[in-house]
Design an enzyme around this catalytic site. Structure first.
Site, short mmCIF file in Angstrom:
data_model
loop_
_atom_site.label_atom_id
_atom_site.label_comp_id
_atom_site.label_asym_id
_atom_site.label_seq_id
_atom_site.Cartn_x
_atom_site.Cartn_y
_atom_site.Cartn_z
N ASP A 1 0.81 -1.24 0.00
CA ASP A 1 0.00 0.00 0.00
C ASP A 1 0.83 1.27 0.00
O ASP A 1 0.45 2.25 0.64
CB ASP A 1 -0.92 0.04 1.22
CG ASP A 1 -1.97 -1.03 1.16
OD1 ASP A 1 -2.21 -1.56 0.07
OD2 ASP A 1 -2.55 -1.33 2.21
N ASP B 1 -8.70 -6.07 9.37
CA ASP B 1 -8.17 -5.03 8.47
C ASP B 1 -8.24 -3.65 9.09
O ASP B 1 -7.60 -2.71 8.59
CB ASP B 1 -8.96 -5.02 7.16
CG ASP B 1 -8.75 -6.27 6.35
OD1 ASP B 1 -7.61 -6.74 6.27
OD2 ASP B 1 -9.75 -6.79 5.82
#
Ligand code: BGC
Length: 582
Positions: free
Chosen positions: A297, A521
Protein backbone atom coordinates in the site's frame (compact mmCIF):
# COMPACT_ATOMS: atom_id res chain seq x y z
CA UNK A 1 -4.75 -2.46 5.97
CA UNK A 2 -5.33 -2.53 2.36
CA UNK A 3 -6.16 0.55 0.64
CA UNK A 4 -7.66 0.64 -2.75
CA UNK A 5 -10.70 1.04 -4.66
CA UNK A 6 -9.03 3.00 -7.34
CA UNK A 7 -11.13 3.03 -10.43
CA UNK A 8 -9.75 4.11 -13.75
CA UNK A 9 -8.72 7.69 -14.15
CA UNK A 10 -9.74 8.00 -17.76
CA UNK A 11 -10.31 5.43 -20.43
CA UNK A 12 -7.49 5.33 -22.94
CA UNK A 13 -7.58 4.34 -26.56
CA UNK A 14 -5.76 1.29 -27.77
CA UNK A 15 -3.26 1.62 -30.57
CA UNK A 16 -2.04 -1.56 -32.13
CA UNK A 17 1.47 -1.72 -33.42
CA UNK A 18 2.12 -3.21 -36.83
CA UNK A 19 5.59 -4.37 -36.10
CA UNK A 20 7.45 -7.61 -35.92
CA UNK A 21 9.38 -8.45 -32.80
CA UNK A 22 11.60 -11.37 -32.03
CA UNK A 23 12.71 -12.40 -28.60
CA UNK A 24 15.34 -15.02 -28.10
CA UNK A 25 14.64 -16.07 -24.56
CA UNK A 26 18.23 -16.98 -23.92
CA UNK A 27 21.28 -17.49 -26.01
CA UNK A 28 23.90 -20.17 -26.20
CA UNK A 29 23.83 -23.88 -26.96
CA UNK A 30 25.38 -25.75 -24.07
CA UNK A 31 26.26 -29.41 -24.30
CA UNK A 32 23.64 -32.01 -23.65
CA UNK A 33 23.64 -34.17 -20.57
CA UNK A 34 21.40 -35.49 -17.85
CA UNK A 35 20.11 -32.09 -16.74
CA UNK A 36 16.94 -30.68 -18.30
CA UNK A 37 17.16 -27.50 -20.34
CA UNK A 38 15.43 -25.73 -23.19
CA UNK A 39 15.37 -22.65 -25.33
CA UNK A 40 12.36 -20.94 -26.88
CA UNK A 41 12.40 -18.37 -29.67
CA UNK A 42 9.13 -16.51 -29.91
CA UNK A 43 8.34 -14.18 -32.84
CA UNK A 44 5.13 -12.19 -33.19
CA UNK A 45 3.94 -10.38 -36.33
CA UNK A 46 1.15 -7.90 -35.73
CA UNK A 47 -1.25 -7.07 -38.51
CA UNK A 48 -3.55 -4.54 -36.88
CA UNK A 49 -6.89 -4.81 -35.17
CA UNK A 50 -5.23 -6.77 -32.37
CA UNK A 51 -4.48 -9.72 -34.65
CA UNK A 52 -1.08 -11.36 -34.74
CA UNK A 53 0.73 -14.51 -35.76
CA UNK A 54 3.26 -16.09 -33.42
CA UNK A 55 6.00 -18.54 -34.36
CA UNK A 56 7.44 -20.53 -31.52
CA UNK A 57 10.62 -22.55 -31.92
CA UNK A 58 11.33 -25.00 -29.10
CA UNK A 59 14.81 -26.46 -28.67
CA UNK A 60 15.38 -29.30 -26.23
CA UNK A 61 18.78 -28.89 -24.56
CA UNK A 62 18.32 -31.82 -22.18
CA UNK A 63 17.71 -35.52 -22.49
CA UNK A 64 15.54 -36.80 -25.34
CA UNK A 65 11.79 -36.50 -24.72
CA UNK A 66 8.95 -38.68 -25.91
CA UNK A 67 6.27 -36.05 -25.27
CA UNK A 68 6.42 -32.39 -24.39
CA UNK A 69 4.27 -29.63 -22.99
CA UNK A 70 5.19 -25.97 -23.38
CA UNK A 71 3.63 -23.39 -21.07
CA UNK A 72 3.72 -19.61 -21.07
CA UNK A 73 1.52 -16.68 -20.15
CA UNK A 74 0.18 -14.34 -22.82
CA UNK A 75 0.32 -10.71 -21.66
CA UNK A 76 -2.68 -8.44 -21.47
CA UNK A 77 -5.84 -9.86 -23.00
CA UNK A 78 -4.17 -11.74 -25.84
CA UNK A 79 -5.89 -14.96 -26.87
CA UNK A 80 -4.83 -17.94 -28.91
CA UNK A 81 -7.35 -18.07 -31.76
CA UNK A 82 -6.00 -20.99 -33.76
CA UNK A 83 -2.77 -22.93 -33.43
CA UNK A 84 -0.79 -25.52 -35.36
CA UNK A 85 1.64 -28.39 -34.76
CA UNK A 86 0.51 -28.76 -31.13
CA UNK A 87 -2.66 -29.10 -29.10
CA UNK A 88 -3.25 -25.55 -27.93
CA UNK A 89 -5.28 -24.53 -24.91
CA UNK A 90 -5.61 -21.38 -22.87
CA UNK A 91 -6.95 -20.72 -19.38
CA UNK A 92 -6.88 -17.05 -18.42
CA UNK A 93 -3.48 -15.87 -19.61
CA UNK A 94 -1.95 -19.33 -19.36
CA UNK A 95 -1.27 -21.08 -22.63
CA UNK A 96 -0.32 -24.71 -23.00
CA UNK A 97 0.94 -26.27 -26.22
CA UNK A 98 1.17 -30.06 -25.95
CA UNK A 99 2.87 -32.38 -28.43
CA UNK A 100 0.77 -34.29 -30.94
CA UNK A 101 1.01 -38.02 -31.61
CA UNK A 102 3.42 -37.43 -34.49
CA UNK A 103 5.80 -34.85 -33.02
CA UNK A 104 6.30 -35.86 -29.37
CA UNK A 105 9.82 -37.20 -29.86
CA UNK A 106 12.31 -34.41 -29.33
CA UNK A 107 15.93 -35.50 -29.13
CA UNK A 108 18.75 -33.67 -27.42
CA UNK A 109 19.43 -30.38 -29.26
CA UNK A 110 16.47 -31.05 -31.57
CA UNK A 111 14.04 -28.24 -32.40
CA UNK A 112 10.44 -28.07 -33.41
CA UNK A 113 8.48 -25.14 -34.87
CA UNK A 114 4.92 -24.57 -33.73
CA UNK A 115 2.72 -21.48 -33.87
CA UNK A 116 -0.62 -19.81 -33.51
CA UNK A 117 -2.75 -16.93 -34.68
CA UNK A 118 -3.76 -14.66 -31.83
CA UNK A 119 -6.23 -11.87 -31.12
CA UNK A 120 -6.62 -8.93 -28.75
CA UNK A 121 -3.07 -7.62 -28.80
CA UNK A 122 -2.81 -4.10 -27.39
CA UNK A 123 -0.14 -1.47 -27.82
CA UNK A 124 1.54 -1.91 -24.43
CA UNK A 125 1.77 -5.68 -24.67
CA UNK A 126 5.17 -7.32 -24.72
CA UNK A 127 5.95 -10.83 -25.85
CA UNK A 128 5.93 -13.59 -23.26
CA UNK A 129 9.37 -14.01 -21.73
CA UNK A 130 9.08 -17.07 -19.50
CA UNK A 131 8.48 -20.49 -20.97
CA UNK A 132 8.53 -23.88 -19.35
CA UNK A 133 9.00 -27.18 -21.16
CA UNK A 134 7.80 -30.19 -19.18
CA UNK A 135 8.02 -28.01 -16.08
CA UNK A 136 11.57 -26.75 -16.65
CA UNK A 137 12.02 -23.03 -17.14
CA UNK A 138 13.69 -22.44 -20.50
CA UNK A 139 16.79 -20.38 -19.84
CA UNK A 140 18.66 -21.40 -22.95
CA UNK A 141 20.92 -23.53 -20.81
CA UNK A 142 20.79 -26.76 -18.96
CA UNK A 143 19.52 -26.28 -15.42
CA UNK A 144 22.21 -26.22 -12.77
CA UNK A 145 22.42 -29.47 -10.84
CA UNK A 146 22.82 -29.66 -7.09
CA UNK A 147 26.28 -28.85 -5.79
CA UNK A 148 25.73 -30.54 -2.49
CA UNK A 149 25.43 -34.11 -1.44
CA UNK A 150 23.51 -33.42 1.74
CA UNK A 151 20.05 -33.02 0.27
CA UNK A 152 17.68 -34.98 -1.89
CA UNK A 153 15.71 -32.00 -3.20
CA UNK A 154 15.93 -31.51 -6.92
CA UNK A 155 15.16 -27.84 -7.14
CA UNK A 156 17.88 -26.17 -5.12
CA UNK A 157 21.30 -25.23 -6.29
CA UNK A 158 22.96 -24.95 -2.91
CA UNK A 159 21.58 -25.88 0.44
CA UNK A 160 24.61 -25.77 2.65
CA UNK A 161 27.19 -23.16 3.47
CA UNK A 162 26.82 -19.42 3.21
CA UNK A 163 25.08 -18.61 -0.05
CA UNK A 164 26.24 -15.50 -1.85
CA UNK A 165 23.85 -13.31 -3.86
CA UNK A 166 24.59 -15.31 -6.99
CA UNK A 167 23.31 -18.41 -5.26
CA UNK A 168 19.73 -17.32 -4.76
CA UNK A 169 17.46 -19.91 -6.26
CA UNK A 170 15.02 -18.84 -8.94
CA UNK A 171 11.95 -19.82 -6.95
CA UNK A 172 12.62 -19.91 -3.21
CA UNK A 173 9.41 -21.83 -2.58
CA UNK A 174 10.30 -24.72 -4.88
CA UNK A 175 11.26 -27.74 -2.83
CA UNK A 176 11.04 -25.77 0.42
CA UNK A 177 8.91 -25.86 3.55
CA UNK A 178 7.38 -22.56 4.66
CA UNK A 179 7.52 -21.22 8.22
CA UNK A 180 4.47 -21.64 10.44
CA UNK A 181 4.20 -18.69 12.84
CA UNK A 182 3.49 -20.26 16.25
CA UNK A 183 1.90 -17.06 17.57
CA UNK A 184 -0.73 -17.03 14.81
CA UNK A 185 -1.07 -20.78 14.91
CA UNK A 186 -1.99 -20.68 18.60
CA UNK A 187 -4.79 -18.17 17.96
CA UNK A 188 -6.11 -20.19 15.04
CA UNK A 189 -6.05 -23.44 17.03
CA UNK A 190 -7.95 -21.82 19.88
CA UNK A 191 -10.91 -21.23 17.52
CA UNK A 192 -13.52 -23.96 17.00
CA UNK A 193 -12.49 -25.75 13.79
CA UNK A 194 -9.30 -23.68 13.59
CA UNK A 195 -6.99 -26.67 13.74
CA UNK A 196 -7.91 -27.35 10.11
CA UNK A 197 -5.72 -24.45 9.02
CA UNK A 198 -3.57 -23.68 12.06
CA UNK A 199 -0.56 -25.44 10.57
CA UNK A 200 -0.53 -23.28 7.43
CA UNK A 201 2.33 -20.83 6.86
CA UNK A 202 1.43 -17.15 7.23
CA UNK A 203 3.32 -13.86 6.98
CA UNK A 204 5.19 -12.40 9.95
CA UNK A 205 4.51 -8.68 10.02
CA UNK A 206 7.18 -6.27 11.17
CA UNK A 207 4.53 -3.57 11.43
CA UNK A 208 6.35 -1.23 13.82
CA UNK A 209 9.74 -0.75 15.40
CA UNK A 210 8.65 -2.55 18.57
CA UNK A 211 7.81 -5.67 16.53
CA UNK A 212 11.53 -6.22 15.93
CA UNK A 213 12.07 -7.04 19.60
CA UNK A 214 8.59 -8.46 20.11
CA UNK A 215 5.33 -7.19 21.55
CA UNK A 216 2.71 -8.73 23.81
CA UNK A 217 1.66 -12.03 22.25
CA UNK A 218 4.06 -11.71 19.31
CA UNK A 219 7.67 -12.81 19.50
CA UNK A 220 10.44 -10.67 18.02
CA UNK A 221 12.32 -11.16 14.76
CA UNK A 222 15.28 -13.14 16.10
CA UNK A 223 12.94 -15.45 18.01
CA UNK A 224 10.98 -16.11 14.79
CA UNK A 225 14.19 -16.82 12.91
CA UNK A 226 15.42 -19.17 15.66
CA UNK A 227 12.14 -21.04 15.47
CA UNK A 228 12.42 -21.09 11.66
CA UNK A 229 15.84 -22.74 11.90
CA UNK A 230 14.28 -25.32 14.22
CA UNK A 231 11.37 -25.94 11.81
CA UNK A 232 13.77 -26.21 8.89
CA UNK A 233 15.62 -29.06 10.56
CA UNK A 234 18.28 -28.96 7.89
CA UNK A 235 15.99 -28.69 4.85
CA UNK A 236 15.24 -25.59 2.75
CA UNK A 237 12.70 -23.35 4.50
CA UNK A 238 11.13 -20.05 3.48
CA UNK A 239 10.18 -17.53 6.17
CA UNK A 240 7.91 -14.70 4.99
CA UNK A 241 8.46 -11.28 6.57
CA UNK A 242 6.40 -8.20 5.85
CA UNK A 243 8.34 -4.95 5.85
CA UNK A 244 5.66 -2.42 6.67
CA UNK A 245 6.55 0.79 8.44
CA UNK A 246 7.16 3.55 5.88
CA UNK A 247 6.92 7.17 6.97
CA UNK A 248 3.38 8.43 6.40
CA UNK A 249 2.22 4.85 5.91
CA UNK A 250 -0.96 4.01 4.00
CA UNK A 251 -1.61 7.57 2.87
CA UNK A 252 -5.05 6.87 1.36
CA UNK A 253 -6.53 4.92 4.26
CA UNK A 254 -6.53 5.46 7.98
CA UNK A 255 -6.91 1.96 9.39
CA UNK A 256 -3.27 1.07 8.89
CA UNK A 257 -1.55 4.38 9.37
CA UNK A 258 1.76 3.76 11.08
CA UNK A 259 3.93 5.18 13.81
CA UNK A 260 6.33 7.19 11.63
CA UNK A 261 5.38 10.67 10.50
CA UNK A 262 5.70 11.69 6.87
CA UNK A 263 9.13 13.23 7.43
CA UNK A 264 10.66 10.51 9.59
CA UNK A 265 12.70 8.78 6.89
CA UNK A 266 15.84 8.75 9.02
CA UNK A 267 14.07 6.85 11.79
CA UNK A 268 12.80 4.39 9.17
CA UNK A 269 16.36 3.75 8.09
CA UNK A 270 18.19 3.64 11.40
CA UNK A 271 15.57 2.38 13.85
CA UNK A 272 13.71 0.00 11.54
CA UNK A 273 15.47 -1.24 8.37
CA UNK A 274 19.05 -1.27 9.71
CA UNK A 275 18.23 -3.39 12.79
CA UNK A 276 16.14 -5.81 10.72
CA UNK A 277 18.91 -6.19 8.14
CA UNK A 278 21.53 -6.80 10.80
CA UNK A 279 19.45 -9.54 12.44
CA UNK A 280 18.77 -11.21 9.06
CA UNK A 281 22.51 -11.20 8.32
CA UNK A 282 23.42 -13.31 11.36
CA UNK A 283 25.29 -16.45 10.32
CA UNK A 284 22.81 -18.63 12.22
CA UNK A 285 20.15 -17.72 9.65
CA UNK A 286 22.26 -18.07 6.51
CA UNK A 287 20.49 -21.20 5.32
CA UNK A 288 16.97 -19.81 5.58
CA UNK A 289 15.30 -18.42 2.48
CA UNK A 290 14.02 -15.12 3.80
CA UNK A 291 11.19 -13.70 1.68
CA UNK A 292 10.62 -10.02 2.40
CA UNK A 293 7.35 -8.47 1.24
CA UNK A 294 8.28 -4.84 0.81
CA UNK A 295 5.92 -2.08 1.81
CA UNK A 296 2.40 -2.84 0.82
CA UNK A 297 0.00 0.00 0.00
CA UNK A 298 2.75 2.49 -0.65
CA UNK A 299 4.15 3.35 -4.09
CA UNK A 300 0.96 2.91 -6.18
CA UNK A 301 -0.70 5.56 -4.02
CA UNK A 302 1.68 8.04 -5.65
CA UNK A 303 0.06 7.22 -9.00
CA UNK A 304 -3.59 6.79 -8.12
CA UNK A 305 -4.28 8.94 -5.08
CA UNK A 306 -2.55 12.23 -5.84
CA UNK A 307 -3.60 15.53 -7.40
CA UNK A 308 -5.26 15.94 -9.89
CA UNK A 309 -7.10 12.68 -9.56
CA UNK A 310 -10.51 12.77 -7.91
CA UNK A 311 -9.27 10.09 -5.51
CA UNK A 312 -6.50 12.35 -4.23
CA UNK A 313 -5.73 12.57 -0.51
CA UNK A 314 -3.63 15.34 1.07
CA UNK A 315 -1.33 12.80 2.75
CA UNK A 316 -0.56 11.06 -0.57
CA UNK A 317 0.29 14.43 -2.12
CA UNK A 318 2.68 15.00 0.79
CA UNK A 319 4.34 11.61 0.31
CA UNK A 320 4.75 12.19 -3.39
CA UNK A 321 6.26 15.62 -2.84
CA UNK A 322 8.71 14.58 -0.12
CA UNK A 323 9.81 11.42 -1.97
CA UNK A 324 9.99 9.36 1.20
CA UNK A 325 8.10 6.34 -0.15
CA UNK A 326 10.55 6.04 -3.04
CA UNK A 327 13.56 6.74 -0.81
CA UNK A 328 12.35 4.32 1.84
CA UNK A 329 11.53 1.46 -0.52
CA UNK A 330 14.88 1.87 -2.28
CA UNK A 331 16.66 1.84 1.06
CA UNK A 332 14.80 -1.24 2.25
CA UNK A 333 15.55 -3.10 -1.00
CA UNK A 334 19.24 -2.18 -0.86
CA UNK A 335 19.77 -3.09 2.79
CA UNK A 336 17.70 -6.24 2.80
CA UNK A 337 19.00 -7.26 -0.62
CA UNK A 338 22.58 -7.04 0.65
CA UNK A 339 21.82 -10.06 2.85
CA UNK A 340 22.57 -12.95 0.49
CA UNK A 341 19.66 -15.19 1.44
CA UNK A 342 16.84 -12.65 1.23
CA UNK A 343 14.27 -12.51 -1.57
CA UNK A 344 12.63 -9.08 -1.94
CA UNK A 345 9.12 -9.03 -3.42
CA UNK A 346 7.65 -5.55 -3.90
CA UNK A 347 3.93 -5.07 -3.34
CA UNK A 348 1.84 -4.39 -6.46
CA UNK A 349 -1.59 -3.93 -4.89
CA UNK A 350 -4.19 -5.93 -6.76
CA UNK A 351 -6.23 -5.82 -9.96
CA UNK A 352 -9.05 -3.83 -8.36
CA UNK A 353 -6.60 -1.03 -7.73
CA UNK A 354 -4.06 -1.08 -10.55
CA UNK A 355 -5.78 -3.09 -13.29
CA UNK A 356 -6.77 0.04 -15.24
CA UNK A 357 -4.50 1.11 -18.08
CA UNK A 358 -3.74 4.47 -16.48
CA UNK A 359 -2.46 2.87 -13.29
CA UNK A 360 -0.80 -0.32 -14.48
CA UNK A 361 2.24 0.71 -16.51
CA UNK A 362 2.84 3.85 -14.50
CA UNK A 363 3.11 1.74 -11.35
CA UNK A 364 5.59 -0.64 -12.96
CA UNK A 365 7.73 2.32 -14.02
CA UNK A 366 7.56 3.90 -10.55
CA UNK A 367 8.56 0.61 -8.94
CA UNK A 368 11.57 0.47 -11.22
CA UNK A 369 12.49 3.99 -10.16
CA UNK A 370 12.25 2.96 -6.49
CA UNK A 371 14.28 -0.18 -7.17
CA UNK A 372 17.09 2.12 -8.30
CA UNK A 373 16.77 4.65 -5.47
CA UNK A 374 18.89 4.99 -2.32
CA UNK A 375 21.75 2.95 -3.76
CA UNK A 376 19.58 -0.01 -4.75
CA UNK A 377 19.62 -1.71 -8.13
CA UNK A 378 17.10 -3.98 -9.81
CA UNK A 379 19.22 -6.95 -8.73
CA UNK A 380 17.68 -6.48 -5.29
CA UNK A 381 14.20 -7.27 -6.62
CA UNK A 382 13.31 -10.94 -6.81
CA UNK A 383 9.70 -10.34 -7.74
CA UNK A 384 6.37 -8.82 -6.84
CA UNK A 385 3.37 -9.73 -4.74
CA UNK A 386 -0.29 -9.17 -5.62
CA UNK A 387 -3.40 -9.12 -3.44
CA UNK A 388 -1.69 -8.78 -0.06
CA UNK A 389 -4.47 -8.59 2.53
CA UNK A 390 -7.00 -8.09 -0.26
CA UNK A 391 -9.92 -10.14 -1.49
CA UNK A 392 -9.44 -10.36 -5.27
CA UNK A 393 -10.38 -13.74 -6.76
CA UNK A 394 -7.68 -15.63 -8.72
CA UNK A 395 -9.83 -15.98 -11.86
CA UNK A 396 -13.48 -15.44 -12.76
CA UNK A 397 -14.59 -18.48 -14.77
CA UNK A 398 -18.11 -17.25 -15.63
CA UNK A 399 -17.32 -14.16 -17.69
CA UNK A 400 -14.42 -12.62 -19.57
CA UNK A 401 -13.59 -9.12 -20.73
CA UNK A 402 -13.59 -10.39 -24.31
CA UNK A 403 -17.33 -11.04 -24.24
CA UNK A 404 -20.23 -8.75 -25.12
CA UNK A 405 -23.84 -8.99 -24.03
CA UNK A 406 -26.36 -7.46 -26.43
CA UNK A 407 -23.52 -5.58 -28.04
CA UNK A 408 -22.15 -4.17 -24.78
CA UNK A 409 -18.66 -5.22 -23.71
CA UNK A 410 -18.21 -6.87 -20.34
CA UNK A 411 -15.62 -4.19 -19.71
CA UNK A 412 -18.49 -1.70 -19.59
CA UNK A 413 -20.30 -3.54 -16.80
CA UNK A 414 -20.57 -1.73 -13.51
CA UNK A 415 -18.41 -4.33 -11.77
CA UNK A 416 -15.56 -4.41 -14.30
CA UNK A 417 -15.82 -0.69 -15.13
CA UNK A 418 -13.16 -0.81 -17.89
CA UNK A 419 -10.68 -2.76 -15.82
CA UNK A 420 -8.36 -4.86 -17.98
CA UNK A 421 -8.43 -7.85 -15.59
CA UNK A 422 -11.03 -9.89 -13.77
CA UNK A 423 -8.71 -11.71 -11.38
CA UNK A 424 -5.39 -11.67 -9.60
CA UNK A 425 -3.77 -14.45 -11.62
CA UNK A 426 -4.00 -12.78 -15.04
CA UNK A 427 -3.21 -9.46 -13.36
CA UNK A 428 -0.06 -10.77 -11.71
CA UNK A 429 1.10 -12.53 -14.86
CA UNK A 430 0.58 -9.43 -16.97
CA UNK A 431 2.27 -7.22 -14.40
CA UNK A 432 5.29 -9.48 -14.54
CA UNK A 433 5.57 -8.84 -18.26
CA UNK A 434 5.12 -5.11 -17.85
CA UNK A 435 7.72 -4.99 -15.08
CA UNK A 436 10.24 -6.68 -17.35
CA UNK A 437 9.40 -4.06 -19.95
CA UNK A 438 10.03 -1.37 -17.32
CA UNK A 439 13.55 -2.77 -16.88
CA UNK A 440 13.28 -5.48 -14.24
CA UNK A 441 15.06 -8.80 -14.76
CA UNK A 442 13.34 -11.29 -17.04
CA UNK A 443 13.22 -13.94 -14.33
CA UNK A 444 11.27 -11.99 -11.70
CA UNK A 445 8.56 -14.11 -10.09
CA UNK A 446 5.15 -13.36 -8.64
CA UNK A 447 3.46 -14.17 -5.35
CA UNK A 448 -0.29 -13.96 -4.83
CA UNK A 449 -1.88 -13.71 -1.39
CA UNK A 450 -4.75 -16.20 -1.38
CA UNK A 451 -5.50 -16.08 2.33
CA UNK A 452 -8.94 -14.53 1.91
CA UNK A 453 -9.94 -14.69 -1.77
CA UNK A 454 -11.80 -18.02 -1.88
CA UNK A 455 -15.39 -16.71 -2.12
CA UNK A 456 -16.95 -20.13 -1.48
CA UNK A 457 -19.94 -20.97 0.66
CA UNK A 458 -23.57 -21.37 -0.29
CA UNK A 459 -23.83 -18.04 -2.15
CA UNK A 460 -21.13 -18.96 -4.69
CA UNK A 461 -22.56 -18.88 -8.24
CA UNK A 462 -22.38 -22.16 -10.08
CA UNK A 463 -22.49 -20.78 -13.62
CA UNK A 464 -22.80 -17.63 -15.74
CA UNK A 465 -25.48 -15.02 -15.05
CA UNK A 466 -28.44 -14.36 -17.37
CA UNK A 467 -27.62 -12.74 -20.71
CA UNK A 468 -30.33 -10.10 -20.31
CA UNK A 469 -28.03 -7.17 -19.60
CA UNK A 470 -24.29 -6.96 -19.19
CA UNK A 471 -24.67 -6.18 -15.49
CA UNK A 472 -27.03 -9.10 -14.89
CA UNK A 473 -24.57 -11.36 -16.68
CA UNK A 474 -21.51 -10.24 -14.75
CA UNK A 475 -23.19 -9.88 -11.36
CA UNK A 476 -24.96 -13.22 -11.68
CA UNK A 477 -21.78 -15.09 -12.49
CA UNK A 478 -19.05 -13.40 -10.53
CA UNK A 479 -17.46 -15.32 -7.69
CA UNK A 480 -16.07 -12.21 -5.99
CA UNK A 481 -19.21 -10.99 -4.22
CA UNK A 482 -18.00 -7.70 -2.85
CA UNK A 483 -20.38 -4.78 -3.29
CA UNK A 484 -17.60 -2.95 -5.15
CA UNK A 485 -14.18 -4.08 -6.31
CA UNK A 486 -12.62 -1.25 -4.33
CA UNK A 487 -13.89 -2.47 -0.95
CA UNK A 488 -11.10 -3.79 1.25
CA UNK A 489 -11.98 -3.80 4.93
CA UNK A 490 -13.11 -7.07 6.61
CA UNK A 491 -15.31 -8.06 3.69
CA UNK A 492 -18.54 -9.87 4.50
CA UNK A 493 -18.95 -13.15 2.63
CA UNK A 494 -15.23 -13.73 2.02
CA UNK A 495 -13.59 -17.11 2.48
CA UNK A 496 -10.15 -18.67 2.77
CA UNK A 497 -8.66 -19.15 -0.71
CA UNK A 498 -6.17 -21.57 -2.22
CA UNK A 499 -3.86 -23.15 0.31
CA UNK A 500 -0.24 -22.00 0.10
CA UNK A 501 1.44 -23.73 -2.81
CA UNK A 502 4.73 -23.48 -4.71
CA UNK A 503 4.83 -22.76 -8.46
CA UNK A 504 1.06 -22.97 -9.06
CA UNK A 505 1.01 -21.20 -12.45
CA UNK A 506 3.32 -19.77 -15.10
CA UNK A 507 5.38 -16.91 -13.72
CA UNK A 508 4.02 -17.39 -10.19
CA UNK A 509 6.49 -18.49 -7.51
CA UNK A 510 3.78 -19.30 -4.97
CA UNK A 511 0.34 -18.78 -3.57
CA UNK A 512 0.95 -17.50 -0.06
CA UNK A 513 -0.98 -16.42 2.99
CA UNK A 514 0.63 -13.14 3.87
CA UNK A 515 -2.36 -11.64 5.66
CA UNK A 516 -2.99 -14.06 8.50
CA UNK A 517 -6.67 -15.06 8.42
CA UNK A 518 -8.41 -13.82 11.56
CA UNK A 519 -6.44 -10.58 11.81
CA UNK A 520 -8.63 -7.54 11.28
CA UNK A 521 -8.17 -5.03 8.47
CA UNK A 522 -9.14 -2.18 10.73
CA UNK A 523 -11.66 -0.58 13.02
CA UNK A 524 -14.39 1.88 12.17
CA UNK A 525 -14.16 3.78 15.42
CA UNK A 526 -11.19 5.28 17.22
CA UNK A 527 -9.67 2.78 19.62
CA UNK A 528 -6.81 4.18 21.67
CA UNK A 529 -3.55 2.45 20.74
CA UNK A 530 0.19 3.00 20.55
CA UNK A 531 0.55 1.56 17.04
CA UNK A 532 -0.37 4.73 15.16
CA UNK A 533 -3.62 3.22 13.90
CA UNK A 534 -6.66 5.30 13.12
CA UNK A 535 -10.30 4.51 12.44
CA UNK A 536 -11.48 4.09 8.87
CA UNK A 537 -14.98 4.59 7.55
CA UNK A 538 -14.37 1.81 5.06
CA UNK A 539 -14.54 -0.56 8.04
CA UNK A 540 -18.04 0.67 8.98
CA UNK A 541 -20.87 -1.39 7.45
CA UNK A 542 -23.14 1.68 7.36
CA UNK A 543 -20.66 3.85 5.43
CA UNK A 544 -21.83 4.83 1.95
CA UNK A 545 -18.42 5.15 0.37
CA UNK A 546 -16.12 7.60 -1.42
CA UNK A 547 -14.50 8.12 -4.81
CA UNK A 548 -12.18 5.18 -4.25
CA UNK A 549 -15.03 2.68 -4.04
CA UNK A 550 -17.47 4.26 -6.46
CA UNK A 551 -19.47 5.70 -3.56
CA UNK A 552 -20.72 2.24 -2.63
CA UNK A 553 -21.51 0.63 0.70
CA UNK A 554 -18.35 -0.64 2.40
CA UNK A 555 -19.41 -4.29 2.69
CA UNK A 556 -17.43 -4.53 5.95
CA UNK A 557 -18.25 -6.76 8.90
CA UNK A 558 -19.27 -4.73 11.95
CA UNK A 559 -17.56 -4.40 15.33
CA UNK A 560 -14.07 -5.00 14.05
CA UNK A 561 -11.01 -4.52 16.25
CA UNK A 562 -7.91 -2.54 15.26
CA UNK A 563 -6.02 -3.71 12.19
CA UNK A 564 -3.85 -6.69 13.00
CA UNK A 565 -5.88 -7.61 16.09
CA UNK A 566 -7.76 -10.90 16.36
CA UNK A 567 -11.28 -10.90 14.91
CA UNK A 568 -12.92 -14.19 15.79
CA UNK A 569 -16.17 -13.61 13.87
CA UNK A 570 -14.24 -12.92 10.70
CA UNK A 571 -12.01 -15.96 11.19
CA UNK A 572 -15.10 -18.18 11.53
CA UNK A 573 -16.72 -16.73 8.42
CA UNK A 574 -13.51 -17.13 6.41
CA UNK A 575 -13.43 -20.82 7.31
CA UNK A 576 -17.13 -21.28 6.50
CA UNK A 577 -16.71 -19.73 3.07
CA UNK A 578 -13.38 -21.34 2.23
CA UNK A 579 -12.88 -22.36 -1.40
CA UNK A 580 -11.61 -24.98 -1.86
CA UNK A 581 -13.66 -25.94 1.19
CA UNK A 582 -11.76 -27.01 4.30
C1 BGC B 1 -1.87 -4.07 10.29
C2 BGC B 1 -0.70 -4.73 10.95
C3 BGC B 1 -0.91 -6.22 11.00
C4 BGC B 1 -1.23 -6.74 9.62
C5 BGC B 1 -1.49 -8.22 9.58
C6 BGC B 1 -2.15 -4.68 8.98
O1 BGC B 1 -3.31 -4.15 8.48
O2 BGC B 1 -1.65 -2.70 10.17
O3 BGC B 1 -0.54 -4.24 12.25
O4 BGC B 1 0.23 -6.87 11.52
O5 BGC B 1 -2.34 -6.07 9.09
O6 BGC B 1 -2.66 -8.55 10.21
Amino acid sequence: MKLNGQRRWAATGVVVATTAATIAVALGAPPAGAAPGCRVDYTANHWGGGGFGASVKITNLGDAMTGWSLKFALPGSQRVAQGWSATWSQSGADVTAASMSWNGNLGTNASIDIGFNGSNAASGDVNPTTFTLNGTVCTGQQQPTSTTTTTTTTTTTTTTGNPDPGNRVDNPYAGAKVYVNPDWSAKASAEAGGSRIANQPTGVWMDRIAAINGTTGARGLAAHLDEAVRQAAGTPLVIQLVIYNLPGRDCAALASNGELKATEIDRYKTEYIDPIASILARPAYANLRIVTVVEIDSLPNLITNVTPRPTQTPQCDVMKANGNYVTGVGYALAKLGAVPNTYNYIDIGHHGWLGWDDNFGATADLLFQAANASGSTKANVHGFIANTANYGILTEPNFSIDESINGTSVRQSKWVDWNRYTGELPYAQAFRQRAVQAGFDANVGMLIDTSRNGWGGSARPTGPGPRTTVDAYVDGGRLDRRIHLGNWCNQAGAGIGERPKAAPAAGVDAYVWIKPPGESDGASEEIPNNEGKGADKMCDPTYTGNARNGNSMSGALGNAPLSGHWFSAQFQELMRNAYPAL
